[in-house]
Design a protein around this motif. Sequence first.
Motif, PDB file in Angstrom:
ATOM      1  N   ILE A 292      28.297  55.856  48.094  1.00  0.00           N
ATOM      2  CA  ILE A 292      27.458  54.454  48.146  1.00  0.00           C
ATOM      3  C   ILE A 292      27.943  53.612  47.107  1.00  0.00           C
ATOM      4  N   LYS A 293      28.246  54.047  45.863  1.00  0.00           N
ATOM      5  CA  LYS A 293      28.448  53.269  44.702  1.00  0.00           C
ATOM      6  C   LYS A 293      29.722  52.727  44.843  1.00  0.00           C
ATOM      7  N   ARG A 294      30.744  53.365  45.381  1.00  0.00           N
ATOM      8  CA  ARG A 294      32.098  52.651  45.481  1.00  0.00           C
ATOM      9  C   ARG A 294      32.141  51.745  46.457  1.00  0.00           C
ATOM     10  N   ALA A 295      31.263  51.848  47.563  1.00  0.00           N
ATOM     11  CA  ALA A 295      31.112  50.784  48.506  1.00  0.00           C
ATOM     12  C   ALA A 295      30.455  49.399  47.923  1.00  0.00           C
ATOM     13  N   GLY A 296      29.293  49.639  47.197  1.00  0.00           N
ATOM     14  CA  GLY A 296      28.721  48.672  46.526  1.00  0.00           C
ATOM     15  C   GLY A 296      29.385  47.932  45.249  1.00  0.00           C
ATOM     16  N   ASP A 297      30.014  48.557  44.538  1.00  0.00           N
ATOM     17  CA  ASP A 297      30.965  48.096  43.379  1.00  0.00           C
ATOM     18  C   ASP A 297      32.225  47.381  44.094  1.00  0.00           C
ATOM     19  N   PHE A 298      32.693  47.885  45.185  1.00  0.00           N
ATOM     20  CA  PHE A 298      33.578  47.269  45.582  1.00  0.00           C
ATOM     21  C   PHE A 298      33.466  45.762  46.185  1.00  0.00           C
ATOM     22  N   LEU A 299      32.198  45.496  46.701  1.00  0.00           N
ATOM     23  CA  LEU A 299      31.708  44.267  46.977  1.00  0.00           C
ATOM     24  C   LEU A 299      31.396  43.513  45.736  1.00  0.00           C
ATOM     25  N   GLN A 300      30.854  44.241  44.752  1.00  0.00           N
ATOM     26  CA  GLN A 300      30.357  43.445  43.522  1.00  0.00           C
ATOM     27  C   GLN A 300      31.450  42.937  42.711  1.00  0.00           C
ATOM     28  N   ASN A 301      32.756  43.703  42.637  1.00  0.00           N
ATOM     29  CA  ASN A 301      33.998  43.540  41.778  1.00  0.00           C
ATOM     30  C   ASN A 301      35.231  43.126  42.367  1.00  0.00           C
ATOM     31  N   ASN A 302      35.293  43.526  43.458  1.00  0.00           N
ATOM     32  CA  ASN A 302      36.810  43.340  44.018  1.00  0.00           C
ATOM     33  C   ASN A 302      37.095  41.839  44.352  1.00  0.00           C
ATOM     34  N   THR A 303      38.216  41.361  43.983  1.00  0.00           N
ATOM     35  CA  THR A 303      38.346  40.142  44.138  1.00  0.00           C
ATOM     36  C   THR A 303      38.554  39.520  45.496  1.00  0.00           C
ATOM     37  N   LYS A 304      38.814  40.597  46.534  1.00  0.00           N
ATOM     38  CA  LYS A 304      39.303  40.172  47.822  1.00  0.00           C
ATOM     39  C   LYS A 304      38.178  40.284  48.558  1.00  0.00           C
ATOM     40  N   ALA A 305      36.855  40.742  48.191  1.00  0.00           N
ATOM     41  CA  ALA A 305      35.641  41.264  49.013  1.00  0.00           C
ATOM     42  C   ALA A 305      35.323  39.864  49.717  1.00  0.00           C
ATOM     43  N   TYR A 306      35.373  38.682  49.355  1.00  0.00           N
ATOM     44  CA  TYR A 306      34.675  37.515  49.810  1.00  0.00           C
ATOM     45  C   TYR A 306      35.836  36.671  50.045  1.00  0.00           C
ATOM     46  N   LYS A 307      37.101  37.027  49.876  1.00  0.00           N
ATOM     47  CA  LYS A 307      38.242  36.142  50.028  1.00  0.00           C
ATOM     48  C   LYS A 307      38.994  36.319  51.258  1.00  0.00           C
ATOM     49  N   ASP A 308      39.505  35.419  51.986  1.00  0.00           N
ATOM     50  CA  ASP A 308      40.364  35.619  53.172  1.00  0.00           C
ATOM     51  C   ASP A 308      41.727  35.611  52.550  1.00  0.00           C
ATOM     52  N   ASP A 309      42.793  36.014  53.288  1.00  0.00           N
ATOM     53  CA  ASP A 309      44.140  36.020  52.763  1.00  0.00           C
ATOM     54  C   ASP A 309      44.716  34.813  52.228  1.00  0.00           C
ATOM     55  N   ASP A 310      44.278  33.497  52.703  1.00  0.00           N
ATOM     56  CA  ASP A 310      44.683  32.439  52.295  1.00  0.00           C
ATOM     57  C   ASP A 310      44.000  31.827  50.995  1.00  0.00           C
ATOM     58  N   GLY A 311      43.079  32.885  50.152  1.00  0.00           N
ATOM     59  CA  GLY A 311      42.354  32.379  49.187  1.00  0.00           C
ATOM     60  C   GLY A 311      40.958  31.865  49.383  1.00  0.00           C
ATOM     61  N   SER A 312      40.652  31.466  50.557  1.00  0.00           N
ATOM     62  CA  SER A 312      39.352  30.875  50.815  1.00  0.00           C
ATOM     63  C   SER A 312      38.270  31.681  50.546  1.00  0.00           C
ATOM     64  N   GLU A 313      37.066  31.291  49.872  1.00  0.00           N
ATOM     65  CA  GLU A 313      35.912  32.358  49.523  1.00  0.00           C
ATOM     66  C   GLU A 313      34.983  31.800  50.108  1.00  0.00           C
ATOM     67  N   TYR A 314      34.252  32.944  50.809  1.00  0.00           N
ATOM     68  CA  TYR A 314      32.862  32.338  51.586  1.00  0.00           C
ATOM     69  C   TYR A 314      31.675  33.064  51.134  1.00  0.00           C
ATOM     70  N   SER A 315      30.614  32.194  50.812  1.00  0.00           N
ATOM     71  CA  SER A 315      29.454  32.902  50.250  1.00  0.00           C
ATOM     72  C   SER A 315      28.515  33.175  51.169  1.00  0.00           C
ATOM     73  N   CYS A 316      28.948  32.970  52.553  1.00  0.00           N
ATOM     74  CA  CYS A 316      28.105  33.358  53.551  1.00  0.00           C
ATOM     75  C   CYS A 316      28.412  34.385  54.370  1.00  0.00           C
ATOM     76  N   ARG A 317      29.457  34.999  53.755  1.00  0.00           N
ATOM     77  CA  ARG A 317      29.996  36.266  54.393  1.00  0.00           C
ATOM     78  C   ARG A 317      29.004  37.774  54.235  1.00  0.00           C
ATOM     79  N   ALA A 318      28.800  38.160  55.553  1.00  0.00           N
ATOM     80  CA  ALA A 318      27.794  39.291  55.367  1.00  0.00           C
ATOM     81  C   ALA A 318      28.587  40.568  55.188  1.00  0.00           C
ATOM     82  N   SER A 319      28.023  41.689  54.916  1.00  0.00           N
ATOM     83  CA  SER A 319      28.650  42.930  54.395  1.00  0.00           C
ATOM     84  C   SER A 319      27.922  43.992  55.020  1.00  0.00           C
ATOM     85  N   TYR A 320      28.796  45.002  55.741  1.00  0.00           N
ATOM     86  CA  TYR A 320      27.882  46.394  56.209  1.00  0.00           C
ATOM     87  C   TYR A 320      28.790  47.298  55.818  1.00  0.00           C
ATOM     88  N   HIS A 321      28.112  48.297  55.429  1.00  0.00           N
ATOM     89  CA  HIS A 321      28.599  49.828  55.320  1.00  0.00           C
ATOM     90  C   HIS A 321      28.352  50.953  56.187  1.00  0.00           C
TER      91      HIS A 321
END
Length: 613
Positions: A292-321
């Motif tokens: 649980i902590k690895r998944a949550g920390d990934f969303l909180q800290n990984n630079t790719k979690a909310y960015k597409d491959d082209d670098g666009s970052e989306y604040s409306c992106r939903a996340s499910y584990h």
Amino acid sequence: MDMTPKYFAAIKFLAATGLGIALFSAPLSLQAAISQQPLSLTEGVSPNLLVTLDDSGSMAWAYAPDGINTSANLGSRAWRSNAFNSMYYDPNTTYRLPKQVRMVNGEVVVSDYPTPSFTSAPQNGYSSNSTKTNLSSKFRAQGSGTSFITTCGTGVFPAGVCSNGEAPAHYFQYNVSATCPQRNPSNNNNCYTYNQVGTAQQTNFAIWYAFYRTRNLATRSAANLAFYTLPENVRLTWGALNTCSIGAGSTSSSGTCSNNTIKRFSEQHRVNFFNWLSALPQSGGTPLHDAIKRAGDFLQNNTKAYKDDDGSEYSCRASYHILMTDGMWNGRPSGNINHDGSLDYPYKDDQTNTLADWAYHYWATDLRSNLANKVAPYLPDGADSKDPRYDPANWQHMVNFTVGLGLTNSLQLSTAPTWGGSTFTNHSELMNMATNGKRWPAVGNDDPDNVYDLWHTAINSRGEFFSADSPDSLVAAFADILSRISGRTSSAASPAINSGMQDDGTGGLVSYAYQTSYSSNDSWAGDIKGYLKAKTYNAVTGLFDVTTTEEWSARDNLDSRVGNRNIMIASHTGGTLGDADGLTEFSWSHAAMPAPQVRLLITCGRILTMATR
């Protein structure tokens, strides 16, 4: 090809997201300038999907639940009956072959795994080097751990059938009677009848043996069948409890992750997932807190979690584990955190450092405080934001869908919430825990009551819990989870998950796409079209030819109708979806202004709206 179900599903969805938005999103000011162009349906932002599977040592076992592993049961007929041991062969279930997903000449190719031979069935259908068994005469039931039973027991088999544990493939039918209860089946040999696998069942038995016999094999096959149709635009990363961390990108200290960086579920990334799944290990403990902590920390800290491959970052992106396990967690980290202690029931409990505590933490915490809070809440009309069936959060957060394998028998505490087969079957009881005396039980390392913590985890993060006791119910659980996620994404925003990729039976893929269009030179008349995209193998070139065919047009279908037609919009009666199909006939009372001020014109199958002062 019958497109009728897909046709009406698309009409219903687009009516709700298109006309519904136009009519109900906000009152129309009489002084506002009227746009001369229609509101466009924008493409949704792909959700994050994080998958954690159990790779602990108990996943190698061929029985469930854990408590039946006794010497008396191992030597009984009950061990070889699906009624008692839910992992054993069920003659009433058709076991499906999982899919091989490969990259061939730059194309993703999907085909069935080879059908195992009844007289030479592999113990592990995912390995070409696996030990083979002649099921017609040399079948042995798997016993405790990874060993196979080498004795025949007393009074188990008819005379002359078994020798040193070897016998023709078989199962025992449980017979319900006054002394053989339906619930909590007895282990008495007299309750069971011997059945040798007949010719018609031999292939089905061989598939079970090779791909579903153990918890590990069943998990691989269930996830395989659920995910091979997952749409390409979902962003996926995966991990295991002991050998692979969510989003690691390549390898971990204990084993390969097959390059699990988060990205769109397409091309080589899609193949990587199935390569990893086909080789899922089975050793180690069950550290669910860390997962649980690895998944949550990934969303909180990984630079790719909310960015597409082209670098666009989306604040409306939903996340499910999605977290799947066969049981009782252990390895709980030290500490006395109690994230849910000050909440109301059913969220709170009387303990510290539970899975539910961490699930609530990663739901309630804004995981990206530098991004605007634009995640679309999951709140159907009239929904109470305090109700765990819904998700009011608009900040970046994590929703957990949990799956327990072989744990339903542990959900029988009279003092705990009553399990009725799904997360919210006894919804009223959950919502009244403050007064009805029901409480989440105490949990701890290797405690059978930890299954309640999985249920509580889903509630505290506004997700769902699934208890699967057999291979076929595990397949259904994964499919249901993906359906729930798709439904949440679609009902909360513009469609981000459209059609899945489907096997066409020849090793190719087909997918469906739905396209809306407007014609500016035809008074902005609109149309909805359904397309079929197919990849067909060309034996001459050795490549796949890609074709896209229009399957239907809403405009043309409406043009061909004779007589009156109904105009349907999303039902809005009493704040709920009053009609069974979620639709109701349009009337002027639904509009935001009197009938003379709004004109809905129907001409040649086109729906036009016009507002006047």
